[in-house]
Design a protein around this motif. Structure first.
Motif, short mmCIF file in Angstrom:
data_model
loop_
_atom_site.label_atom_id
_atom_site.label_comp_id
_atom_site.label_asym_id
_atom_site.label_seq_id
_atom_site.Cartn_x
_atom_site.Cartn_y
_atom_site.Cartn_z
N UNK A 173 0.86 -1.20 0.00
CA UNK A 173 0.00 0.00 0.00
C UNK A 173 0.89 1.24 0.00
N UNK A 174 0.50 2.23 -0.83
CA UNK A 174 1.26 3.47 -0.89
C UNK A 174 0.29 4.66 -0.94
N UNK A 175 0.69 5.76 -0.31
CA UNK A 175 -0.05 7.02 -0.40
C UNK A 175 0.73 7.93 -1.33
N UNK A 176 0.07 8.39 -2.41
CA UNK A 176 0.79 9.15 -3.42
C UNK A 176 0.04 10.43 -3.77
N UNK A 177 0.83 11.50 -3.99
CA UNK A 177 0.31 12.78 -4.45
C UNK A 177 0.39 12.79 -5.97
N UNK A 178 -0.76 13.04 -6.62
CA UNK A 178 -0.81 13.03 -8.08
C UNK A 178 -0.57 14.44 -8.64
N UNK A 179 -0.23 14.52 -9.94
CA UNK A 179 -0.02 15.85 -10.56
C UNK A 179 -1.26 16.74 -10.50
#
Length: 653
Positions: A173-179
């Motif tokens: 599981x990963x938390x990612x900020x998108x463009x």
């Protein structure tokens, strides 16, 4: 394999044809030359024939070569056409497979990406475009650093490096900020693309957006925590509740044997009367203010619990020696000397407190609570507004009181109680002028003294039911005796303070009068002096309403309240009952004589009559008669008697 077989057969056929052609050529040269020799000896003709023979051989050879070449070329052309057709079929199949693959990749709700070893994207599907906000054509050929925010690109590159270095596969599981500025939670599955010889030629990644699922999971966790909080806390005060107390006690008694603590069981004195007088909203504010007072007085780490109603429990772990406990509780009792101010009304309240100690008194959670409860009842019996430490004798006492309360509840429900009547006599004429209804509880073991079960009824909230029973039975008997024409005077019925200030008391009177057919003029309601002192303004107004209905009103046990004289002139009172404590030994106690004479004179001055109760001797009767008392009640004339015996008595006199 088929190709090798076909090549072997072709070689064999070609060899056979070559041998046959060689034999045919040799045969043709030999026999053609023999034929020419037989036909002519002329050298010119021989030359011409040799030329024709050569032409013929060339023609035959050319024809044979044509036949052979045609077959070979036809086979090769067929093979070529078949090859071309096969290639077209393969191209169509590849195109279909590519379309199918693209369709599957782009129709997936997950983000699917593939990149080469140069870390540039070669596949960036529709799902990836929707999640990231980056169009597919803008992503292809670019690296993560060129597409995503630095922190997200760092996560992607770190995972890719680990995959290649460890030749591994990951799913996490990963938390990612998108463009597009949005942050999502992904379930990331990434692995390596390899050839048949295990050479790495790319990296694939599948990103499933689980943000909604995680939000839902968090919502479930939050709701669980909220319901757990609600299950373990009192909604009014915000304090932990009884369930929280039980769980805490079990943990501490089962797993923390070396950590002693004190348990305080606190019960607010007279809280029910406050609720009945001012309403539950007012009472709730008292509870909230009292809870805050406890939090202010005790250390921050102290567990303070509201177990229900007006009961609180405090679990104190520090400084639990008796002296320290006394200091803390004295501070609490001292703090309660100041009133609570609610809606510009000042209300004083006191508390009775019982203390049990772990593990001195018990190492069992339930027993500790019971023993603190028992000590609290001891504090109430000692006059309230105090505290008491548990001792071994209290458990049996509480058990007996609990059993008595349970049996009293059953007796009220089964109407096993009864009223006895004690005549009130005019000491001058000797005539009966009324009677007092006295509650009795007969059991197989004998009569239970009212001095024992009345206080328990007060404590356990049974006094309202008990009082209703007494009123109904008294009204019923008064009606019956009036209908038989034998009632002398009025029936005096005691009304407790709690009963009097109950919000439904006036309605209850109306219902009982209607139910029994009783006339208020036949009834005298006795109230205690102490009940007037608790809520004077309210009682004065209430008694005025009762008086207006036709009831007579008397003050019972007059002279024991100490400070009611200031209200006496405002009360709609008809009669004062002189308390038995002033009558006993009156002939030998000058002070009692003075008090009684003063009460009688006071009553006459205010236009009231007087009753002396507890008169047992002729000397007491004569003294009281000479002092001008209006009537006497006591063993000197009659003991309390059942309604049957009283009925016979009033018929005879």
């Amino acid at each position: 394999m088929d190709k090798k077989i076909r090549t072997s057969k072709s070689f064999k056929s070609a060899f056979q044809i070559s041998v046959a052609y060689l034999l045919f050529g040799m045969f043709w040269i030999y026999f053609s030359d023999m034929c020419i020799g037989f036909l002519t000896k002329d050298s010119d003709k021989i030359l011409i024939l040799q030329t024709y023979k050569g032409f013929f051989f060339i023609g035959v050879t050319a024809f044979l070569l044509y036949l052979l070449s045609y077959r070979t070329l036809q086979e090769r052309h067929s093979e070529y056409l078949k090859y071309v057709n096969d290639q077209q079929i393969v191209q169509i199949q590849l195109s279909q497979q590519n379309s199918l693959l693209n369709s599957l990749i782009n129709s997936s709700p997950d983000a699917i990406v593939i990149k080469g070893l140069d870390r540039r994207y070669i596949i960036f599907n529709k799902g990836a475009s929707e999640f990231s906000g980056v169009e597919t054509y803008d992503a292809l050929g670019k690296t993560a650093d060129e597409i995503f925010p630095p922190q997200t690109a760092h996560i992607i590159n770190t995972i890719d490096n680990a995959l290649i270095e460890n030749n591994s596969f990951i799913a996490h599981e990963e938390i990612m900020l998108m463009p597009n500025g949005k942050t999502y939670v992904y379930w990331v599955t990434k692995g390596l693309l390899m050839t048949e010889d295990n050479s790495i030629f790319g990296i694939y990644g599948i990103y499933r957006n689980i943000t909604s699922m995680k939000d839902h999971e968090q919502l479930i966790v939050d709701e669980k925590e909220r319901y757990d909080y609600m299950a373990h806390h009192d909604p009014l005060t915000g304090l932990p509740n009884r369930l929280s107390l039980i769980e805490t006690l079990r943990i501490k008694t089962e797993h923390m044997e070396d950590h002693p603590f004190a348990l305080f069981f606190i019960d607010l004195d007279g809280f029910k009367e406050i609720n009945d007088s001012y309403g539950h909203r007012f009472g709730d504010q008292i509870l909230v203010l009292f809870a805050k007072l406890l939090q202010d007085l005790f250390p921050k780490n102290t567990l303070i619990i509201r177990t229900g109603g007006d009961e609180f429990v405090i679990l104190l772990e520090s400084k639990i020696d008796q002296h320290s406990i006394q200091i803390r509780l004295n501070r609490l009792i001292q703090a309660l000397n100041d009133p609570f101010n609610i809606d510009q009304i000042e209300v004083y309240i006191t508390a009775s407190i019982g203390i049990s100690l772990y593990p001195v008194d018990s190492s069992n959670a339930e027993e500790l609570l019971q023993k603190a409860d028992a000590a609290m009842y001891k504090a109430k019996n000692q006059g309230r507004n105090t505290y008491s430490f548990y001792n071994d004798g209290l458990t049996q006492e509480v058990l007996e009181r609990t059993t008595l309360a349970s049996n009293l509840k059953k007796a009220i429900s089964n109407r096993d109680l009864s009223l006895y009547y004690q005549p009130q006599i005019n000491p001058i004429s000797g005539m009966m002028v009324g009677a007092e209804a006295l509650l009795r509880w007969p059991t197989p073991e004998g009569m239970v003294p009212p001095s024992l079960f009345i206080p328990i009824a007060e404590e356990r909230g049974l006094i309202i039911e008990l009082g209703a029973f007494v009123l109904e039975e008294g009204f019923k008997m008064a009606t019956e005796w009036v209908q038989n024409g034998i009632l002398k005077g009025r029936i005096a019925i005691n009304v407790s303070a709690k009963q009097l200030i109950h919000q439904n008391f006036l309605l209850q009177l109306e219902e009982l009068l209607h139910k029994t057919g009783c006339n208020p003029a036949w009834i005298e309601l006795e109230i205690t002096e102490s009940s007037i002192l608790e809520y004077p303004e309210k009682i004065i107004a209430l008694l005025g309403v009762i008086k207006s209905k036709g009831f007579k009103i008397s003050i019972d046990d007059f002279g024991t309240g100490y400070s009611s004289l200031s209200y006496l002139k405002h009360l709609p009172i008809d009669k004062l009952k002189i308390d038995i404590s002033f009558i006993r030994d009156i002939t030998m106690e000058p002070k009692n004589q003075t008090i009684v004479k003063t009460i009688i004179a006071l009553a006459k001055g205010l236009g009231m009559t007087t009753v002396a109760e507890g008169v047992e001797s002729v000397e007491e009767m004569i003294f009281l008669r000479e002092c001008g008392v209006d009537c006497i009640q006591g063993f000197y004339y009659y003991k309390p008697m059942s309604n049957e015996s009283f009925g016979h008595l009033i018929r005879e006199i």
